[in-house]
Design an enzyme around this catalytic site. Structure first.
Site, PDB file in Angstrom:
ATOM      1  N   ARG A   1       0.857  -1.188   0.000  1.00 46.27           N
ATOM      2  CA  ARG A   1       0.000   0.000   0.000  1.00 46.27           C
ATOM      3  C   ARG A   1       0.896   1.242   0.000  1.00 46.27           C
ATOM      4  NH1 ARG A   1      -4.992   1.239   1.616  1.00 46.27           N
ATOM      5  NH2 ARG A   1      -5.497  -0.291   0.006  1.00 46.27           N
TER       6      ARG A   1
ATOM      7  N   ARG B   1       1.569  -5.828   2.723  1.00 45.21           N
ATOM      8  CA  ARG B   1       0.621  -6.716   3.393  1.00 45.21           C
ATOM      9  C   ARG B   1       0.849  -8.141   2.885  1.00 45.21           C
ATOM     10  NH1 ARG B   1      -4.082  -3.024   1.386  1.00 45.21           N
ATOM     11  NH2 ARG B   1      -2.669  -3.200  -0.384  1.00 45.21           N
TER      12      ARG B   1
ATOM     13  N   ARG C   1      -4.923 -13.569  -0.233  1.00 45.54           N
ATOM     14  CA  ARG C   1      -5.276 -12.157  -0.255  1.00 45.54           C
ATOM     15  C   ARG C   1      -4.341 -11.308   0.610  1.00 45.54           C
ATOM     16  NH1 ARG C   1     -11.350 -12.898   1.545  1.00 45.54           N
ATOM     17  NH2 ARG C   1     -10.226 -14.331   2.936  1.00 45.54           N
TER      18      ARG C   1
ATOM     19  N   ASP D   1      -2.336   0.137  -4.630  1.00 42.89           N
ATOM     20  CA  ASP D   1      -1.998  -1.238  -4.290  1.00 42.89           C
ATOM     21  C   ASP D   1      -1.032  -1.747  -5.346  1.00 42.89           C
ATOM     22  OD1 ASP D   1      -3.651  -1.093  -2.135  1.00 42.89           O
ATOM     23  OD2 ASP D   1      -5.238  -2.343  -2.975  1.00 42.89           O
TER      24      ASP D   1
ATOM     25  N   GLU E   1      -4.823  -1.757  -7.912  1.00 37.54           N
ATOM     26  CA  GLU E   1      -5.991  -0.947  -7.562  1.00 37.54           C
ATOM     27  C   GLU E   1      -5.523   0.460  -7.188  1.00 37.54           C
ATOM     28  OE1 GLU E   1      -8.690  -2.531  -4.681  1.00 37.54           O
ATOM     29  OE2 GLU E   1      -8.638  -4.560  -5.518  1.00 37.54           O
TER      30      GLU E   1
END
Length: 326
Positions: free
Chosen positions: A214, A229, A237, A277, A285
């Site tokens: 991020r 992440r 995910r 992202d 994204e």
């Protein structure tokens, strides 16, 4: 922004947030530290009366206490144009109700409030689809209703990621390996048997090791640290809400280049707080609604994204004419 500012936050119920992780609270704590006057509303408090954007608002006090982080005062009906800043932090889904709220907030903007992020940008920049404006930054991506086209995309690229266009937090994201017998039902589910658009992307295996990074942009400029992440061992995910582990690290040169490609367009559109992202050096994204990650970066590196955003808001207020609504 040398004088105290009246700031209204529109958000999900503050009593349900996760204190340690909530970026909206980080922004509000920064505003409190700057001495600004805080007010609170939820989506159901907004209304439009004869062209005037209004809301049932409540005075808000926040504090850095994990057991008692807010106090709300009595509600009153307020014209949104009477606030200096309206901070829109309602989480997705980006559905029809969200669009209606953006129209109300645009009337507030026209009445003199600085709305962050800008309502028109919220409508125009779908977090999945807006990546199409920067194809040089992205992995192969297809948005379609056609399930046969999805299958052909999978045959071309091998393992793929499938997503709805309106979700958040890793909800309804599927990773399909070549020959996966669930492929047809996933395509059917996401498109409603060809009645809805959905997105498929080439799977980027780097997520398993280096995570889904991020990159936070404040007024088009990337923070010098990012939150990687890392998915849990049992999951694909890279979403904190889905159990991923957040690890802060320095911004890479590739991520700096990506921010340089995308940031100017965001700044020009009035999108002051945005999250990119990035997986394996590609943007997947562009999060414009309620990007997160600020609390983790502050805890691990001491950088205060909320303070930087307040400074950016102050610069915008200092150079714009004020025209208040009655």
């Amino acid at each position: 922004m040398n004088t105290p500012t009246r700031l209204l936050v529109v958000m999900d119920p503050i009593d349900r947030i996760k204190y340690q992780k909530d970026t909206t609270l980080a922004l509000l704590l920064a505003a409190h530290a700057h001495g600004h006057e805080l007010h609170y509303a939820e989506m159901h408090d907004l209304r439009l009366r004869d062209g005037v954007a209004e809301a049932r608002t409540r005075p808000l006090a926040v504090r850095a206490d994990p057991h008692d982080w807010y106090t709300l005062g009595a509600g009153t009906l307020s014209a949104l144009g009477a606030f200096d800043v309206v901070l829109m932090r309602k989480d997705p889904p980006f559905d029809t109700e969200y669009i209606y709220a953006s129209y109300i907030l645009e009337r507030a903007e026209l009445a003199g409030a600085l709305v962050v992020n800008r309502p028109r940008g919220l409508r125009d920049m779908n977090e999945k689809v807006y990546t199409a404006w920067f194809p040089q930054c992205c992995a192969p991506t297809l948005v379609t209703r056609d399930m046969a086209e999805m299958a052909a995309f999978a045959a071309m690229h091998g393992t793929i990621v499938c997503k709805p266009l309106h979700g958040m937090g890793g909800r309804s994201i599927f990773v399909l390996a070549p020959g996966d017998k669930n492929s047809a039902v996933v395509f059917e589910t996401l498109t409603g048997y060809g009645e809805r658009f959905a997105l498929v992307q080439k799977y980027l295996p780097e997520i398993a090791v280096s995570g889904d990074a991020r990159v936070l942009l404040v007024d088009g400029e990337a923070l010098p640290w990012v939150l990687a992440r890392i998915p849990a061992a049992h999951d694909n995910r890279g979403n904190l809400a889905a159990g991923a582990r957040g690890v802060a690290r320095e911004l890479s040169e590739r991520e700096r280049w990506l921010a340089g490609e995308i940031g100017p367009a965001l700044r020009a559109a009035g999108m002051l707080f945005v999250g990119l992202d990035v997986i394996g050096g590609f943007v997947t994204e562009i999060n414009v609604t309620s990007p997160t990650g600020a609390r983790e970066l502050q805890a691990q590196f001491g950088i205060d994204a909320g303070d930087l955003l307040l400074q950016a808001i102050g610069r915008r207020l200092d150079r714009r004419p004020r025209a208040r609504a009655p």
